[in-house]
Design a protein around this motif. Structure first.
Motif, PDB file in Angstrom:
ATOM      1  N   ALA A  52       0.829  -1.214   0.000  1.00  0.00           N
ATOM      2  CA  ALA A  52       0.000   0.000   0.000  1.00  0.00           C
ATOM      3  C   ALA A  52       0.860   1.260   0.000  1.00  0.00           C
ATOM      4  O   ALA A  52       0.616   2.189  -0.778  1.00  0.00           O
ATOM      5  CB  ALA A  52      -0.938  -0.009   1.197  1.00  0.00           C
ATOM      6  N   CYS A  55       2.722   1.607  -3.378  1.00  0.00           N
ATOM      7  CA  CYS A  55       1.811   2.000  -4.457  1.00  0.00           C
ATOM      8  C   CYS A  55       1.303   3.426  -4.281  1.00  0.00           C
ATOM      9  O   CYS A  55       1.080   4.124  -5.272  1.00  0.00           O
ATOM     10  CB  CYS A  55       0.658   1.011  -4.552  1.00  0.00           C
ATOM     11  SG  CYS A  55       1.160  -0.580  -5.258  1.00  0.00           S
ATOM     12  N   ASP A  56       1.130   3.873  -3.039  1.00  0.00           N
ATOM     13  CA  ASP A  56       0.752   5.277  -2.820  1.00  0.00           C
ATOM     14  C   ASP A  56       1.803   6.192  -3.428  1.00  0.00           C
ATOM     15  O   ASP A  56       1.481   7.180  -4.087  1.00  0.00           O
ATOM     16  CB  ASP A  56       0.610   5.582  -1.328  1.00  0.00           C
ATOM     17  CG  ASP A  56      -0.705   5.095  -0.748  1.00  0.00           C
ATOM     18  OD1 ASP A  56      -1.636   4.810  -1.524  1.00  0.00           O
ATOM     19  OD2 ASP A  56      -0.788   4.991   0.497  1.00  0.00           O
ATOM     20  N   CYS A  59       1.866   5.902  -7.420  1.00  0.00           N
ATOM     21  CA  CYS A  59       0.722   6.538  -8.084  1.00  0.00           C
ATOM     22  C   CYS A  59       0.538   8.000  -7.675  1.00  0.00           C
ATOM     23  O   CYS A  59      -0.456   8.620  -8.050  1.00  0.00           O
ATOM     24  CB  CYS A  59      -0.546   5.748  -7.779  1.00  0.00           C
ATOM     25  SG  CYS A  59      -0.513   4.064  -8.418  1.00  0.00           S
ATOM     26  N   SER A  60       1.467   8.573  -6.938  1.00  0.00           N
ATOM     27  CA  SER A  60       1.295   9.932  -6.421  1.00  0.00           C
ATOM     28  C   SER A  60       1.297  11.006  -7.503  1.00  0.00           C
ATOM     29  O   SER A  60       0.736  12.071  -7.300  1.00  0.00           O
ATOM     30  CB  SER A  60       2.380  10.250  -5.385  1.00  0.00           C
ATOM     31  OG  SER A  60       3.659  10.228  -5.987  1.00  0.00           O
ATOM     32  N   LYS A  65      -5.638   8.297 -10.034  1.00  0.00           N
ATOM     33  CA  LYS A  65      -5.166   7.630  -8.819  1.00  0.00           C
ATOM     34  C   LYS A  65      -5.892   6.323  -8.511  1.00  0.00           C
ATOM     35  O   LYS A  65      -5.257   5.334  -8.167  1.00  0.00           O
ATOM     36  CB  LYS A  65      -5.303   8.562  -7.625  1.00  0.00           C
ATOM     37  CG  LYS A  65      -4.257   9.643  -7.606  1.00  0.00           C
ATOM     38  CD  LYS A  65      -3.970  10.050  -6.197  1.00  0.00           C
ATOM     39  CE  LYS A  65      -3.085  11.252  -6.092  1.00  0.00           C
ATOM     40  NZ  LYS A  65      -1.895  11.249  -6.857  1.00  0.00           N
ATOM     41  N   LYS A  66      -7.216   6.297  -8.629  1.00  0.00           N
ATOM     42  CA  LYS A  66      -7.968   5.121  -8.227  1.00  0.00           C
ATOM     43  C   LYS A  66      -7.591   3.892  -9.056  1.00  0.00           C
ATOM     44  O   LYS A  66      -7.261   2.853  -8.483  1.00  0.00           O
ATOM     45  CB  LYS A  66      -9.464   5.409  -8.284  1.00  0.00           C
ATOM     46  CG  LYS A  66     -10.308   4.378  -7.590  1.00  0.00           C
ATOM     47  CD  LYS A  66     -11.754   4.821  -7.494  1.00  0.00           C
ATOM     48  CE  LYS A  66     -12.571   3.785  -6.755  1.00  0.00           C
ATOM     49  NZ  LYS A  66     -13.955   4.225  -6.581  1.00  0.00           N
ATOM     50  N   LEU A  69      -3.863   2.891  -8.275  1.00  0.00           N
ATOM     51  CA  LEU A  69      -3.704   2.210  -6.992  1.00  0.00           C
ATOM     52  C   LEU A  69      -4.258   0.788  -7.036  1.00  0.00           C
ATOM     53  O   LEU A  69      -3.661  -0.136  -6.487  1.00  0.00           O
ATOM     54  CB  LEU A  69      -4.385   3.007  -5.872  1.00  0.00           C
ATOM     55  CG  LEU A  69      -3.675   4.270  -5.434  1.00  0.00           C
ATOM     56  CD1 LEU A  69      -4.563   5.089  -4.502  1.00  0.00           C
ATOM     57  CD2 LEU A  69      -2.354   3.936  -4.764  1.00  0.00           C
ATOM     58  N   CYS A  72      -1.783  -1.282  -9.244  1.00  0.00           N
ATOM     59  CA  CYS A  72      -0.479  -1.353  -8.589  1.00  0.00           C
ATOM     60  C   CYS A  72      -0.526  -2.319  -7.408  1.00  0.00           C
ATOM     61  O   CYS A  72       0.366  -3.157  -7.245  1.00  0.00           O
ATOM     62  CB  CYS A  72      -0.038   0.031  -8.128  1.00  0.00           C
ATOM     63  SG  CYS A  72       1.561   0.048  -7.292  1.00  0.00           S
ATOM     64  N   ASN A  73      -1.563  -2.214  -6.582  1.00  0.00           N
ATOM     65  CA  ASN A  73      -1.685  -3.114  -5.432  1.00  0.00           C
ATOM     66  C   ASN A  73      -1.880  -4.562  -5.871  1.00  0.00           C
ATOM     67  O   ASN A  73      -1.320  -5.474  -5.272  1.00  0.00           O
ATOM     68  CB  ASN A  73      -2.822  -2.658  -4.508  1.00  0.00           C
ATOM     69  CG  ASN A  73      -2.396  -1.548  -3.596  1.00  0.00           C
ATOM     70  OD1 ASN A  73      -1.516  -1.721  -2.770  1.00  0.00           O
ATOM     71  ND2 ASN A  73      -2.997  -0.376  -3.765  1.00  0.00           N
TER      72      ASN A  73
END
Length: 109
Positions: A52, A55-56, A59-60, A65-66, A69, A72-73
């Motif tokens: 988490a 990936c935060d 994707c920053s 973003k949604k 994330l 990526c997760n």
């Protein structure tokens, strides 16, 4: 007229000092690698609970973003690796890089 020359000399001294300070600051910023934020590593270098946070950061910089994330997760849970930085560097994680959609496009951001 004499005061004008002193003003210009003072300006040049301040400008030279500021340029020197900026050059030193730029060198110190270049000496600290970005890998100190999230250390790069190969597949399996992360634990599932670290996905988490990685990936935060990954994707920053995106405006999507949604979905970033989400994928990526999903990729991190499978590969236990997230490439360093916010874009590119996928060669650090071959599993992350090679996982494709049915259309052949990259699944992992």
């Amino acid at each position: 007229m004499a005061s004008l020359s002193w003003i210009s000399i003072a300006f040049l001294v301040i400008f030279a000092f500021a340029t020197n300070i900026l050059a030193q600051w730029d060198q110190s910023a270049a000496a600290a690698p970005a890998a100190t934020i999230f250390p790069q590593g190969g597949e399996g270098s992360l634990k599932p609970e670290q996905c988490a946070g990685a990936c935060d950061y990954r994707c920053s910089a995106t405006s999507h973003k949604k979905p970033c994330l989400f994928f990526c997760n999903m990729c991190c849970q499978k590969c236990l690796c997230v490439p360093s930085g916010t874009y590119g560097h996928k060669e650090e994680c071959p599993c992350y890089n090679d996982w494709k959609t049915q259309q052949g496009t990259p699944k992992c951001p």
